[in-house]
Design a protein around this motif. Sequence first.
Motif, mmCIF file in Angstrom:
data_model
loop_
_atom_site.group_PDB
_atom_site.id
_atom_site.type_symbol
_atom_site.label_atom_id
_atom_site.label_comp_id
_atom_site.label_asym_id
_atom_site.label_seq_id
_atom_site.Cartn_x
_atom_site.Cartn_y
_atom_site.Cartn_z
ATOM 1 N N SER A 10 -17.392 42.810 160.043
ATOM 2 C CA SER A 10 -16.100 42.140 159.968
ATOM 3 C C SER A 10 -15.469 42.323 158.597
ATOM 4 N N THR A 13 -13.981 45.736 158.452
ATOM 5 C CA THR A 13 -12.774 45.801 159.291
ATOM 6 C C THR A 13 -11.590 45.206 158.562
ATOM 7 N N ARG A 14 -11.789 44.057 157.906
ATOM 8 C CA ARG A 14 -10.682 43.438 157.173
ATOM 9 C C ARG A 14 -10.198 44.335 156.042
ATOM 10 N N ALA A 16 -10.399 47.603 155.888
ATOM 11 C CA ALA A 16 -9.712 48.759 156.466
ATOM 12 C C ALA A 16 -8.309 48.376 156.926
ATOM 13 N N LEU A 17 -8.179 47.230 157.581
ATOM 14 C CA LEU A 17 -6.857 46.787 158.031
ATOM 15 C C LEU A 17 -5.939 46.515 156.844
ATOM 16 N N PHE A 18 -6.490 45.969 155.766
ATOM 17 C CA PHE A 18 -5.670 45.709 154.587
ATOM 18 C C PHE A 18 -5.143 47.014 153.991
ATOM 19 N N ARG A 19 -6.003 48.010 153.915
ATOM 20 C CA ARG A 19 -5.558 49.295 153.361
ATOM 21 C C ARG A 19 -4.513 49.945 154.243
ATOM 22 N N VAL A 20 -4.709 49.868 155.548
ATOM 23 C CA VAL A 20 -3.698 50.422 156.463
ATOM 24 C C VAL A 20 -2.374 49.682 156.287
ATOM 25 N N GLY A 21 -2.425 48.352 156.140
ATOM 26 C CA GLY A 21 -1.211 47.587 155.929
ATOM 27 C C GLY A 21 -0.503 47.963 154.645
#
Length: 437
Positions: A10, A13-14, A16-21
Motif C-alpha cells: 500500500s 501504491t501511494r 506511485a499514485l503521488f508521482r503520477v499525480g
Amino acid sequence: MHSPHFGRGSSRTRRALFRVGVVLVGAALVLALAADHRTGVFDSALALQVRLSALAPVAALSLMAVRRWRGDPRVVAAAGALAGAWSLGCDAWMRVVAERPGSSAGHADAYTLFELAALIVVLVLTVRYGAARPAAGAAVLLCLAVVLRPVAVRVTENGLILAMFCTVAVCAGLIGALVARLAALDRRRHAEQVRLEQRLTFARDLHDFVAHHVTGIVVQAQGAQVVAESRPELAVSALGQIERAGSEALRALRHMVSGLRTEAAFAPGLAPGGDAAAGGVAGLRTLVAAFTLPGGGSARLAEEGPVDRLPTAAVAAVHRVTMEALTNVRKHAPAARQVTVTLRALAGTVELDVVDDGSGPGPNPAALPGQGGGPGADAEPGAASRTGAPAPAGYGLIGLEERVTAEGGVFHAGPDSSGHWRVSARIPLESAWRDGP
C-alpha cells in the motif's frame, strides 16, 4: 497485525499514485501556460497585473516544495493564505485600473488558465497538508480567488460560465483533499491503536515469560535454603537451575526492550519468548521436559491426534497457556509430584489440559476470571511461600481467559472432580491467534 492501512504494498501504491499525480498536474500547468501565451493575455492592457498575479501560486508552490518547510503544516497553510490574498489583491487592482476613464483595460481578459489551475493546486495542497485552523482560512481565500477571477474586471456571460466551471473544479479539489486528509488521520489513528495493542501484548508477555522464570528462581532459592545444610549437593543443583532461569529471563527482557525500541520488532515471533512459541510442538515439548519442582516433581506431555500438523498460531496459544499453568503449579503447589500436560488435536479445535497432583491449597474458585473474580485471580489466597510470606496476586489466568475467549475459545481453571487443580483451554484452529501471540 495486518491491516489495509499498512504494508509495503500500500505504501508503494501511494507513492506511485503521488508521482503520477505530480506529472499530470505539471503537464496541465504547462499546457495552460502555452494556451495563455497563444491567446496573448500576457500582452493585454492588464499584462502587468496578470503577470504579478500569476506569481502568487508559483511562489506558494515553490515554498511548499522546499524540503525544509514542506513538512511544517503551518508554513503550508501560510503559503496558501498568502497566495489567495495576493490574488484577491490583484483582482481589486485590476478593477481599479479597468474603471479609469478612457482605459482599454475594461475589455481585456483578467484571468489566465495557468493561474486558475495553479491556485486550485495550491488549494488542494493547503487543505491536505496545512494546519487545520489556518488551512480553513486559507481555503476560503483561495476559493474566492479562483471563483472571482473570471469576473474581476467585468461581468460577462463567458465570465460567468467560466466562474461556474471554476466553482465545480474548486469543489472537486476540496472534496478530494478532505478525503485524503481524513484517510491520513484514520491511518495515524489506526497506527496508534496498533501500537497500544502491541504494548498491551508486551505487558502480558512480561507475565507469561519473565514471571515464569522469576518464579522458578524464587522457588529454587527457597528450596536451596531448606536443603543447604542437610543435603548441600541438592543446593548446588538448585544454583545451576537458578542460573539457567535467570539467563532465560534476561533474554526475554532483551527481546522486550528491543521490541519497544523498534516498531519492526512488533511482529509475531519476535515478542519475548517468541522463539520458543515459534518452535511449534517441539518448543512445547522442551518447555514441559525442562519443568521441575523443588520437591523433585516433574511434568510429562501426553499427545493425542496429529499435533505436529497444528497451525503455528494455535501452538503459540497453547504454549502460552501451558507456561502460565506450569508457573502457577511451581508457585502454588511446589510439593506436587507429577504435572500432566495433555494436548489433543481434534477436528477444527485444539484442547489442552494441565493437571497437577498437589494436595496443597488451590486458588479460590470464586476469585477466578469468569467466576466472579477480580484482579489477582490466579493467586491462591491460602498459598504462601516457604519463607512464610503470602503469595502476591497476579494477572496470568485473567489474561489467558481474555486471550482464549477473544478467539472464540473456552478457558477454565479450577479443581476437578478428584480435587486436583486443572487448567483447560479449547481453541478453534480457524481463528486461533491470527495476529500472532
